[in-house]
Write a protein that holds these residues in place. Structure first.
Motif, short mmCIF file in Angstrom:
data_model
loop_
_atom_site.label_atom_id
_atom_site.label_comp_id
_atom_site.label_asym_id
_atom_site.label_seq_id
_atom_site.Cartn_x
_atom_site.Cartn_y
_atom_site.Cartn_z
N ILE A 101 1.97 16.02 4.40
CA ILE A 101 0.71 15.95 5.17
C ILE A 101 1.03 15.61 6.62
O ILE A 101 1.64 14.57 6.91
CB ILE A 101 -0.25 14.88 4.57
N TRP A 102 0.56 16.46 7.54
CA TRP A 102 0.99 16.29 8.93
C TRP A 102 0.45 15.04 9.60
O TRP A 102 1.11 14.44 10.45
CB TRP A 102 0.69 17.54 9.75
N ILE A 103 -0.75 14.58 9.18
CA ILE A 103 -1.28 13.37 9.85
C ILE A 103 -0.40 12.16 9.55
O ILE A 103 -0.32 11.20 10.31
CB ILE A 103 -2.76 13.06 9.48
N VAL A 104 0.31 12.22 8.41
CA VAL A 104 1.24 11.13 8.07
C VAL A 104 2.51 11.28 8.90
O VAL A 104 3.03 10.30 9.46
CB VAL A 104 1.57 11.15 6.55
N ARG A 105 3.00 12.51 9.03
CA ARG A 105 4.22 12.74 9.81
C ARG A 105 4.03 12.31 11.28
O ARG A 105 4.94 11.76 11.89
CB ARG A 105 4.65 14.22 9.75
N ASP A 138 12.91 1.88 6.70
CA ASP A 138 13.21 2.84 5.63
C ASP A 138 11.94 3.52 5.13
O ASP A 138 11.91 4.72 4.86
CB ASP A 138 13.93 2.14 4.47
N MET A 139 10.90 2.70 5.02
CA MET A 139 9.62 3.24 4.55
C MET A 139 9.08 4.28 5.53
O MET A 139 8.58 5.33 5.15
CB MET A 139 8.62 2.10 4.44
N VAL A 140 9.20 3.94 6.80
CA VAL A 140 8.72 4.86 7.84
C VAL A 140 9.53 6.16 7.79
O VAL A 140 8.97 7.26 7.82
CB VAL A 140 8.82 4.20 9.23
N ARG A 141 10.84 6.00 7.69
CA ARG A 141 11.71 7.19 7.66
C ARG A 141 11.33 8.12 6.51
O ARG A 141 11.29 9.34 6.67
CB ARG A 141 13.16 6.76 7.49
N SER A 142 11.02 7.51 5.36
CA SER A 142 10.72 8.37 4.19
C SER A 142 9.44 9.19 4.43
O SER A 142 9.25 10.25 3.83
CB SER A 142 10.57 7.50 2.94
N GLN A 143 8.58 8.71 5.31
CA GLN A 143 7.33 9.44 5.54
C GLN A 143 7.48 10.57 6.57
O GLN A 143 6.55 11.33 6.78
CB GLN A 143 6.24 8.47 6.01
N THR A 144 8.65 10.68 7.20
CA THR A 144 8.79 11.76 8.19
C THR A 144 8.86 13.13 7.51
O THR A 144 8.74 14.16 8.17
CB THR A 144 10.07 11.58 9.05
N ILE A 145 9.05 13.10 6.18
CA ILE A 145 9.06 14.40 5.46
C ILE A 145 7.83 14.55 4.57
O ILE A 145 7.76 15.43 3.72
CB ILE A 145 10.36 14.57 4.63
N ASN A 146 6.83 13.70 4.80
CA ASN A 146 5.58 13.81 4.04
C ASN A 146 4.96 15.19 4.30
O ASN A 146 4.93 15.64 5.44
CB ASN A 146 4.62 12.70 4.49
N ILE A 191 0.85 -1.21 0.00
CA ILE A 191 0.00 0.00 0.00
C ILE A 191 0.87 1.25 0.00
O ILE A 191 0.66 2.18 -0.79
CB ILE A 191 -0.96 0.00 1.22
N LEU A 192 1.86 1.25 0.88
CA LEU A 192 2.74 2.43 0.98
C LEU A 192 3.49 2.69 -0.32
O LEU A 192 3.76 3.85 -0.66
CB LEU A 192 3.74 2.25 2.12
N ALA A 193 3.76 1.62 -1.06
CA ALA A 193 4.51 1.78 -2.31
C ALA A 193 3.68 2.45 -3.39
O ALA A 193 4.22 3.19 -4.22
CB ALA A 193 5.01 0.42 -2.78
N VAL A 194 2.38 2.22 -3.38
CA VAL A 194 1.57 2.74 -4.52
C VAL A 194 0.50 3.76 -4.11
O VAL A 194 0.08 4.58 -4.94
CB VAL A 194 0.88 1.59 -5.29
N SER A 195 0.05 3.72 -2.87
CA SER A 195 -1.13 4.53 -2.51
C SER A 195 -0.82 6.03 -2.42
O SER A 195 0.26 6.44 -1.99
CB SER A 195 -1.67 4.06 -1.16
N ARG A 196 -1.79 6.81 -2.87
CA ARG A 196 -1.69 8.26 -2.68
C ARG A 196 -2.70 8.75 -1.64
O ARG A 196 -2.84 9.93 -1.40
CB ARG A 196 -1.96 8.97 -4.01
N ASP A 197 -3.41 7.78 -1.06
CA ASP A 197 -4.40 8.12 -0.04
C ASP A 197 -3.65 8.33 1.29
O ASP A 197 -3.20 7.38 1.93
CB ASP A 197 -5.41 6.97 0.08
N GLN A 198 -3.53 9.59 1.68
CA GLN A 198 -2.72 9.92 2.86
C GLN A 198 -3.30 9.32 4.14
O GLN A 198 -2.55 8.94 5.04
CB GLN A 198 -2.58 11.44 3.01
#
Lengths: 465, 354
Positions: free
Chosen positions: B276-280, B266-274, B242-249
């Protein structure tokens, strides 16, 4: 128009008003009856299954306190024993001038806490935040005095969970209150607010902040208010809820989606009817924005509160309520007959304007009109008594309908003698009490028109046991 | 005082109308009084009967649950509902072999047959009770009726039927239940989760993962919430997809909220700069669960995030990392120059002390 036809017209107007008013309430009563029957048949699975799924939304309980040194500790202890998977308690000391804060510090081992929070709603200055070292889910906000609405706003700012529940400091909750009031939120994501049924605690045995035995108060005044509350909650609110047109959630106990309230700007501090005003405003915002939402009511008796037992306090309470109602409606008058207003704008709002807002004026004028006409011999004694028969007959019918709803559903007063006693109260209240409350409500209406805003309602309370 | 209806004035009509209306109201009120009194008498009799029944059956059921052999009196038809309420309530409270003993008790007094009758012909609440009973009894003969009822319009009926089927045979039931979980938006997630929870994670994992892979984007968000009840390995795999393809934040945030597999770091780390704040927020929280030494820097960076929740989660995550002591937290605090970061670390330090 001659003098005789003017009198006849007046008689027709008041007669039709009384009949329309009561017919409206009877229709609400029918709606409630249908809804309560449905709820009672559906509740079997809920009663049996008490397991938590882990998906329950956490709740922040907000309890504003102003000079509550006598009742605050047992109230908090009862909150600490509620049954719900995850909740926090935030007490907001609104600049009390008694020992409320000292009592809190002593009873719950509070220590100052360097809390950071988002002040999304402007409030009076927060002097400090305290954390209990004994109960990890208990915090206290100490702030400058700003009124109940301002306290609730401060609580919303500091709260950590997506739902908040506003509770009065003198409220006595049932252990499963949160579970019951949160249920609509779990079942429908469009629910933004939910009100619970408030019952009168006078005459009940309360220990450690919990209701131990339900009883009737010896005071007639309190007993009559039980019938009034049954009318107000079992069909006043239960009737409007299924058509998503309930205009008030009592400040004594109501659960709200925090984001919805913050987006609406929080509680207004320039009204004493902040609980009703918020609900009407939420309706207005969501209706006009055409956003799906629901404001619902759970009839289960989940919150108990002390009713005034002397005329002076009762008068102050009723004038304050009427004033709050007038403010809430006038502040959101744009919703009245708005094309996007739906059942609220076209049904509940006009109904409340005519029968609740202006009601006291028409009722008191109606009584005075008939008394004066009778006194000056302009109508016969028969006409006068028939008018009273209508007013009292319909009043009695409404009270009995409320007792019927209670009997169909929760029958919280278990003894037959208690039921008989409530029936008698329902009968007697029509001879003076209802008329008196109409006069008080008229006073409230006048004070809204001509005088400045009020502050915290002060009620003489017995010390908590 | 008697009312004379033979009026001479022009007000006759009004008075006549008012008199009839008033009289009707008083008469109706009197009828209501009678009805309330009758209802109360019936209630008192019902409650007395219920109390007697409970006093008799409570010890019998308790004895039965402990495996004692007891002889049971016949259950009168009028007491059936009370019996089923007591019996199902006890079933909720006990575990293991006691459940079987209780089942034997129910069968010996014919409640398996009664429940099936109620399922077909009972009132609404009786049908719900019947479904609960049949589920607890693991009554396979009711399977097809319950399978039909899973499609009932009423969420209460369909969920009660689903719960019963899952109790009777979770392995078979899940194949019927899962497609409906995807389709029935009117089923509260809480209730679905409770049914999943009663089955084991081994039973739900594969069908759930399959359902998520086959679901429309609009359905995925709801389904991934249940992944926290599934096995970690399989759920992690589907979340990676899901994380690889989804654009649904919102969906991404939900995955991050559940993730607990260190391989996903690694996947989690990449989302720390998303953006959208609810993702961060969820990325910061996930780092608190699975982060390593080098993630400290990432979390410290998030302490100056514009969103309060991100700062708070970053600070609590820092404090939760097993290799970050209070002294270490104090050292991090002393190095901060940003007021928001300082405030947040102060708060989290105080929370740790409290």
């Amino acid at each position: 128009m001659n003098y005789q036809s003017a009198i006849e017209l007046g008689q027709w107007i008041f007669l039709l008003y009384f009949i329309l008013l009561n017919t409206g309430y009877l229709m609400l009563n029918m709606l409630s009856m249908i809804n309560i029957s449905r709820m009672m048949r559906e509740n079997v699975s809920d009663e049996l299954s008490q397991i938590y799924s882990g998906f329950e939304t956490p709740i922040t309980l907000l309890m504003p306190a102003y000079n509550e040194q006598a009742t605050i500790a047992p109230s908090i202890r009862s909150l600490l024993q509620l049954s719900y998977p995850q909740y926090e308690i935030l007490i907001i000391n609104d600049g009390s001038v008694d020992d409320t804060l000292t009592v809190l510090q002593r009873e719950f081992s509070l220590v100052p806490f360097p809390e950071t929070y988002r002040a999304r709603i402007t409030t009076q200055t927060v002097r400090g935040i305290y954390h209990s070292t004994v109960f990890p889910n208990l915090r206290v906000i100490d702030k400058e005095n700003g009124g109940k609405a301002d306290s609730l706003n401060a609580g919303i700012n500091v709260s950590r969970y997506p739902l908040f529940c506003a509770v009065d400091a003198d409220s006595v909750l049932q252990r499963d209150s949160l579970q019951r009031v949160a249920k609509p939120f779990l079942e429908d994501s469009t629910v933004i607010a939910c009100g619970g049924s408030i019952r009168i605690a006078n005459g009940c045995q309360i220990s450690g902040g919990f209701l131990e035995k339900i009883g009737l108060p010896p005071s007639f005044l309190a007993r009559v208010q039980i019938v009034e509350y049954l009318r107000a909650f079992l069909f006043g609110r239960m009737g409007w809820s299924p058509i998503n047109a309930m205009l008030i959630i009592s400040g004594a106990f109501g659960l709200f989606k925090k984001d919805a309230v913050v987006d609406a700007g929080g509680y207004r501090t320039d009204t004493i009817g902040e609980d009703m005003e918020l609900v009407v405003r939420l309706h207005r915002r969501y209706r006009l924005a055409k956003k799906p939402y629901k404001i619902v009511f759970v009839p289960d008796p989940i919150c108990w509160t002390e009713a005034p037992e002397n005329l002076k306090t009762l008068r102050l309470q009723r004038t304050r309520w009427q004033r709050g109602l007038a403010e809430s409606l006038s502040m959101n008058i744009g919703l009245l007959f708005h094309p996007k207003g739906g059942t609220v704008g076209w049904l509940a709002f006009p109904f409340t304007v005519i029968f609740e807002w202006l009601g006291p004026l028409l009722e008191v004028t109606g009584y005075l009109f008939m008394i004066l006409l009778f006194y000056f011999g302009m109508i016969s004694a028969t006409a006068f008594w028939v008018f009273l028969l209508v007013a009292i007959g319909f009043g009695l019918l409404l009270s009995m309908s409320a007792l019927l709803l209670e009997e169909m559903s929760f029958h919280v007063y278990p003894r037959a003698s208690q039921l008989i006693s409530l029936m008698l109260a329902a009968l007697i209240e029509n001879f003076g009490y209802r008329q008196l409350t109409s006069v008080w409500r008229l006073t409230g209406l006048m004070s809204w028109l001509f005088f400045s805003k009020g502050r915290w309602g002060v009620m003489k309370r017995k010390d908590a046991k | 005082m008697g009312f004379n209806l033979d009026y001479a004035s022009n007000s006759d009509q009004i008075i006549r109308f008012a008199f009839i209306a008033g009289l009707a109201a008083v008469s109706l009120a009197a009828l209501l009084v009678i009805q309330v009194i009758v209802m109360r008498f019936k209630l008192i009799r019902r409650e007395q009967r219920k109390a007697r029944f409970r006093a008799l059956w409570r010890p019998l059921m308790a004895q039965s649950a402990t495996g004692e052999s007891v002889s049971y009196p016949k259950v009168a038809e009028v007491d059936t509902k009370e019996f089923l309420i007591m019996w199902n309530h006890l079933q909720e409270l006990i575990r293991g072999t006691s459940k079987n003993s209780l089942n034997q008790l129910a069968c010996s007094v014919g409640m398996n047959l009664t429940a099936k009758k109620l399922l077909l012909r009972g009132a609404f609440s009786e049908r719900i009770l019947a479904m609960m009973t049949l589920g607890n009894l693991r009554e396979k003969s009711a399977w097809s009726i319950l399978a039909d009822l899973m499609h009932d319009e009423s969420p209460l009926i369909s969920l009660a039927a689903s719960s019963a089927l899952m109790k009777i045979d979770a392995d078979m039931g899940i194949n019927l239940f899962m497609p409906l979980v995807t389709l029935r938006d009117d089923w509260p997630s809480v209730k679905v989760a409770m049914i999943f929870k009663e089955a084991s994670s081994a039973v739900i994992t594969e069908p759930l993962v399959k359902a998520i892979r086959g679901a429309k984007p609009s359905q995925i968000r709801r389904l991934i919430n249940f992944l926290e009840l599934a096995n970690v390995a399989e759920s992690s795999q589907v979340m990676r997809e899901i994380l690889a393809v989804s654009r649904d934040q919102q969906a991404i945030a939900t995955c991050l909220r559940i993730m607990k597999d260190p391989r996903d770091l690694d996947m989690v780390r990449s989302q720390t700069i998303n953006p959208i704040w609810i993702v961060r927020v969820q990325a910061a929280a996930a780092l608190g669960r699975i982060g390593v030494e080098e993630d400290k820097a990432r979390l410290i960076k998030l302490l100056v995030d514009p969103q309060w929740w991100v700062r708070y989660r970053a600070a609590t995550s820092l404090s939760q990392l097993p290799f970050v002591s209070i002294e270490e937290l104090q050292r991090i605090l002393s190095e901060q120059t940003d007021r928001f970061a300082i405030d947040m670390l102060n708060q989290v330090l105080a929370e740790r002390v409290v």
